[in-house]
Design a protein around this motif. Structure first.
Motif, PDB file in Angstrom:
ATOM      1  N   ASP A 136      48.547  22.530  71.834  1.00  0.00           N
ATOM      2  CA  ASP A 136      47.377  21.797  71.324  1.00  0.00           C
ATOM      3  C   ASP A 136      46.295  21.665  72.400  1.00  0.00           C
ATOM      4  OD1 ASP A 136      48.420  21.546  68.829  1.00  0.00           O
ATOM      5  OD2 ASP A 136      48.997  19.439  69.014  1.00  0.00           O
ATOM      6  N   LEU A 173      42.572  23.083  71.920  1.00  0.00           N
ATOM      7  CA  LEU A 173      41.402  22.194  71.983  1.00  0.00           C
ATOM      8  C   LEU A 173      40.480  22.541  73.154  1.00  0.00           C
ATOM      9  CD1 LEU A 173      42.471  18.560  71.054  1.00  0.00           C
ATOM     10  CD2 LEU A 173      41.120  20.154  69.730  1.00  0.00           C
ATOM     11  N   GLY A 177      39.588   9.191  65.017  1.00  0.00           N
ATOM     12  CA  GLY A 177      40.941   9.260  65.572  1.00  0.00           C
ATOM     13  C   GLY A 177      40.924   9.124  67.079  1.00  0.00           C
ATOM     14  N   VAL A 197      42.133  11.364  70.932  1.00  0.00           N
ATOM     15  CA  VAL A 197      42.809  12.439  71.669  1.00  0.00           C
ATOM     16  C   VAL A 197      43.062  11.933  73.085  1.00  0.00           C
ATOM     17  CG1 VAL A 197      42.494  14.686  72.772  1.00  0.00           C
ATOM     18  CG2 VAL A 197      41.931  14.430  70.357  1.00  0.00           C
ATOM     19  N   CYS A 232      40.112  11.712  61.914  1.00  0.00           N
ATOM     20  CA  CYS A 232      39.673  12.972  62.521  1.00  0.00           C
ATOM     21  C   CYS A 232      38.723  12.742  63.690  1.00  0.00           C
ATOM     22  CB  CYS A 232      38.990  13.833  61.449  1.00  0.00           C
ATOM     23  SG  CYS A 232      37.542  13.062  60.711  1.00  0.00           S
ATOM     24  N   THR A 267      50.961  11.781  60.632  1.00  0.00           N
ATOM     25  CA  THR A 267      50.414  11.642  61.974  1.00  0.00           C
ATOM     26  C   THR A 267      51.120  12.608  62.916  1.00  0.00           C
ATOM     27  OG1 THR A 267      49.873   9.986  63.668  1.00  0.00           O
ATOM     28  CG2 THR A 267      52.089   9.882  62.723  1.00  0.00           C
ATOM     29  N   ARG A 268      50.455  12.956  64.000  1.00  0.00           N
ATOM     30  CA  ARG A 268      51.156  13.690  65.063  1.00  0.00           C
ATOM     31  C   ARG A 268      51.127  12.893  66.352  1.00  0.00           C
ATOM     32  NH1 ARG A 268      49.049  19.716  65.105  1.00  0.00           N
ATOM     33  NH2 ARG A 268      50.162  19.701  67.094  1.00  0.00           N
ATOM     34  N   TYR A 269      50.004  12.266  66.634  1.00  0.00           N
ATOM     35  CA  TYR A 269      49.863  11.556  67.912  1.00  0.00           C
ATOM     36  C   TYR A 269      49.675  10.049  67.731  1.00  0.00           C
ATOM     37  CZ  TYR A 269      49.585  16.167  69.998  1.00  0.00           C
ATOM     38  OH  TYR A 269      49.875  17.451  70.411  1.00  0.00           O
ATOM     39  N   GLY A 270      49.734   9.564  66.510  1.00  0.00           N
ATOM     40  CA  GLY A 270      49.791   8.114  66.307  1.00  0.00           C
ATOM     41  C   GLY A 270      48.556   7.425  65.749  1.00  0.00           C
ATOM     42  N   ALA A 271      47.370   8.046  65.873  1.00  0.00           N
ATOM     43  CA  ALA A 271      46.161   7.339  65.414  1.00  0.00           C
ATOM     44  C   ALA A 271      46.174   7.139  63.889  1.00  0.00           C
ATOM     45  CB  ALA A 271      44.907   8.100  65.835  1.00  0.00           C
ATOM     46  N   THR A 272      46.711   8.102  63.169  1.00  0.00           N
ATOM     47  CA  THR A 272      46.739   7.966  61.700  1.00  0.00           C
ATOM     48  C   THR A 272      47.744   6.896  61.286  1.00  0.00           C
ATOM     49  OG1 THR A 272      46.216  10.317  61.600  1.00  0.00           O
ATOM     50  CG2 THR A 272      46.849   9.265  59.532  1.00  0.00           C
ATOM     51  N   ILE A 307      43.103  21.200  63.708  1.00  0.00           N
ATOM     52  CA  ILE A 307      42.531  22.540  63.497  1.00  0.00           C
ATOM     53  C   ILE A 307      42.046  22.686  62.049  1.00  0.00           C
ATOM     54  CG2 ILE A 307      42.801  25.022  63.985  1.00  0.00           C
ATOM     55  CD1 ILE A 307      43.615  23.529  66.448  1.00  0.00           C
ATOM     56  N   GLY A 308      41.196  21.786  61.682  1.00  0.00           N
ATOM     57  CA  GLY A 308      40.544  21.900  60.379  1.00  0.00           C
ATOM     58  C   GLY A 308      41.343  21.464  59.171  1.00  0.00           C
ATOM     59  N   GLY A 355      46.022  12.823  59.399  1.00  0.00           N
ATOM     60  CA  GLY A 355      45.191  13.264  60.515  1.00  0.00           C
ATOM     61  C   GLY A 355      44.700  14.682  60.213  1.00  0.00           C
ATOM     62  N   ILE A 356      43.762  15.132  61.041  1.00  0.00           N
ATOM     63  CA  ILE A 356      43.217  16.487  60.870  1.00  0.00           C
ATOM     64  C   ILE A 356      43.480  17.260  62.158  1.00  0.00           C
ATOM     65  CG2 ILE A 356      41.081  17.840  60.568  1.00  0.00           C
ATOM     66  CD1 ILE A 356      41.838  16.286  58.052  1.00  0.00           C
ATOM     67  N   TRP A 391      39.413  10.798  74.297  1.00  0.00           N
ATOM     68  CA  TRP A 391      38.488   9.913  73.594  1.00  0.00           C
ATOM     69  C   TRP A 391      39.270   9.080  72.579  1.00  0.00           C
ATOM     70  CZ3 TRP A 391      38.736  11.026  68.411  1.00  0.00           C
ATOM     71  CH2 TRP A 391      39.055  12.337  68.052  1.00  0.00           C
TER      72      TRP A 391
HETATM   73  C1  LIG Z   1      45.222  20.175  68.132  1.00  0.00           C
HETATM   74  C2  LIG Z   1      44.172  19.300  67.529  1.00  0.00           C
HETATM   75  C3  LIG Z   1      43.255  19.835  66.655  1.00  0.00           C
HETATM   76  C4  LIG Z   1      42.252  19.031  66.084  1.00  0.00           C
HETATM   77  N1  LIG Z   1      41.378  19.593  65.198  1.00  0.00           N
HETATM   78  C5  LIG Z   1      40.453  18.801  64.616  1.00  0.00           C
HETATM   79  C6  LIG Z   1      39.552  19.350  63.663  1.00  0.00           C
HETATM   80  O1  LIG Z   1      39.583  20.529  63.309  1.00  0.00           O
HETATM   81  N2  LIG Z   1      38.624  18.512  63.117  1.00  0.00           N
HETATM   82  C7  LIG Z   1      38.549  17.197  63.451  1.00  0.00           C
HETATM   83  O2  LIG Z   1      37.678  16.502  62.930  1.00  0.00           O
HETATM   84  N3  LIG Z   1      39.416  16.647  64.336  1.00  0.00           N
HETATM   85  C8  LIG Z   1      40.355  17.415  64.924  1.00  0.00           C
HETATM   86  N4  LIG Z   1      41.226  16.871  65.828  1.00  0.00           N
HETATM   87  C9  LIG Z   1      41.158  15.424  66.131  1.00  0.00           C
HETATM   88  C10 LIG Z   1      42.262  14.695  65.368  1.00  0.00           C
HETATM   89  O3  LIG Z   1      41.970  14.651  64.009  1.00  0.00           O
HETATM   90  C11 LIG Z   1      42.471  13.305  65.924  1.00  0.00           C
HETATM   91  O4  LIG Z   1      43.003  13.463  67.217  1.00  0.00           O
HETATM   92  C12 LIG Z   1      43.393  12.429  65.107  1.00  0.00           C
HETATM   93  O5  LIG Z   1      43.557  11.208  65.797  1.00  0.00           O
HETATM   94  C13 LIG Z   1      44.739  13.086  64.848  1.00  0.00           C
HETATM   95  O6  LIG Z   1      45.599  12.195  64.187  1.00  0.00           O
HETATM   96  P1  LIG Z   1      46.948  11.632  64.877  1.00  0.00           P
HETATM   97  O7  LIG Z   1      46.520  10.900  66.136  1.00  0.00           O
HETATM   98  O8  LIG Z   1      47.531  10.757  63.856  1.00  0.00           O
HETATM   99  O9  LIG Z   1      47.817  12.824  65.204  1.00  0.00           O
HETATM  100  C14 LIG Z   1      42.198  17.656  66.411  1.00  0.00           C
HETATM  101  C15 LIG Z   1      43.149  17.115  67.308  1.00  0.00           C
HETATM  102  C16 LIG Z   1      44.130  17.918  67.854  1.00  0.00           C
HETATM  103  C17 LIG Z   1      45.134  17.302  68.771  1.00  0.00           C
END
Ligand SMILES: Cc1cc2nc3c(=O)[nH]c(=O)nc-3n(C[C@H](O)[C@H](O)[C@H](O)COP(=O)(O)O)c2cc1C
Length: 201
Positions: free
Chosen positions: A150, A154, A139, A141, A103, A26-31, A74-75, A71-72, A169
């Motif tokens: 980031d 985005l 996920g 944001v 994602c 995870t980076r921001y917690g949703a995962t 940037i692809g 989590g995902i 969202w």
């Molecule tokens: C910098 C950034 C890039 C992202 N790129 C994608 C992407 O390419 N495809 C996608 O479906 N979601 C993308 N997302 C949405 C993330 O997958 C989503 O925010 C998810 O909750 C991230 O997991 P985390 O909250 O555990 O960090 C992106 C989010 C961020 C912050």
């Protein structure tokens, strides 16, 4: 079709010398939250582990069943998840029960599903046997919580491809994740033959 081998409900839910690890990135917690809900759905002694705070050799020696999710951004999935699956693919052979991604991509369209299938590719490519269960989850944001880098990336993505402004969202889905955990438990229990391939619901 592929045999969902090597797992039974007793091993997943009762005492056993080795255990199941649910590893998330995870980076921001949703995962992390989604992993917690999956854990809840499995209802067993499964350890929740952050990929950033584990030693690969420790988890390989302590656990013999794994659920792996990321989590995902940037692809792509977290680099360390891919490192884990690639560098330990021999030892992990046959031990990955399920994979999941969290994602922003909406899986309700065909193109969205295709993109999501692509997110699994680097996770599944190192594995000789693909896991029988793969799930995707919405996920979150929160713009104010993003790093400057980031947020800028985005903002450009939204403007260029979505023709929209970046806004916060939240599409996390506790119910779907708990259900997926139940599926992991159920598939293990039934030692079922299930089809490989595309992401589940
Ligand atoms: C910098 C950034 C890039 C992202 N790129 C994608 C992407 O390419 N495809 C996608 O479906 N979601 C993308 N997302 C949405 C993330 O997958 C989503 O925010 C998810 O909750 C991230 O997991 P985390 O909250 O555990 O960090 C992106 C989010 C961020 C912050």
């Amino acid at each position: 079709m592929a045999l969902f081998w090597g797992c039974d409900i007793a091993r997943l839910t009762e005492g056993d010398e080795k255990r199941t690890a649910l590893i998330y990135a995870t980076r921001y917690g949703a995962t992390k939250e989604t992993a917690g809900w999956i854990h809840e759905g499995i209802q067993g002694p499964v350890d929740l582990l952050d990929i950033e705070s584990i030693s690969f050799s420790d988890v390989i020696s302590r656990y013999d069943r794994f659920v792996v999710g990321s989590g995902i951004w940037i692809g792509g999935v977290h680099k360390r998840i891919v490192d884990f699956l690639e560098s330990r693919n021999d030892e992990l052979n046959g031990k990955i029960l399920a994979t999941f991604v969290v994602c922003g991509t909406d899986g309700s369209t065909q193109s969205g599903r295709k993109r999501i299938d692509g997110y699994f590719t680097p996770m599944h490519a190192p594995l000789e046997r693909k896991p029988s269960l793969s799930g995707y989850f919405g996920g979150r944001v929160i713009v104010e919580k993003l790093t400057d880098e980031d947020r800028e990336a985005l903002t450009v993505f939204y403007k260029t491809y979505l023709k929209d402004q970046l806004r916060s969202w939240d599409r996390t889905d506790p119910e779907k994740a708990v259900f997926f955990g139940g599926e992991v438990k159920r598939f293990c229990g039934e030692k079922m033959n299930v089809s490989l391939g595309s992401a589940t619901s």
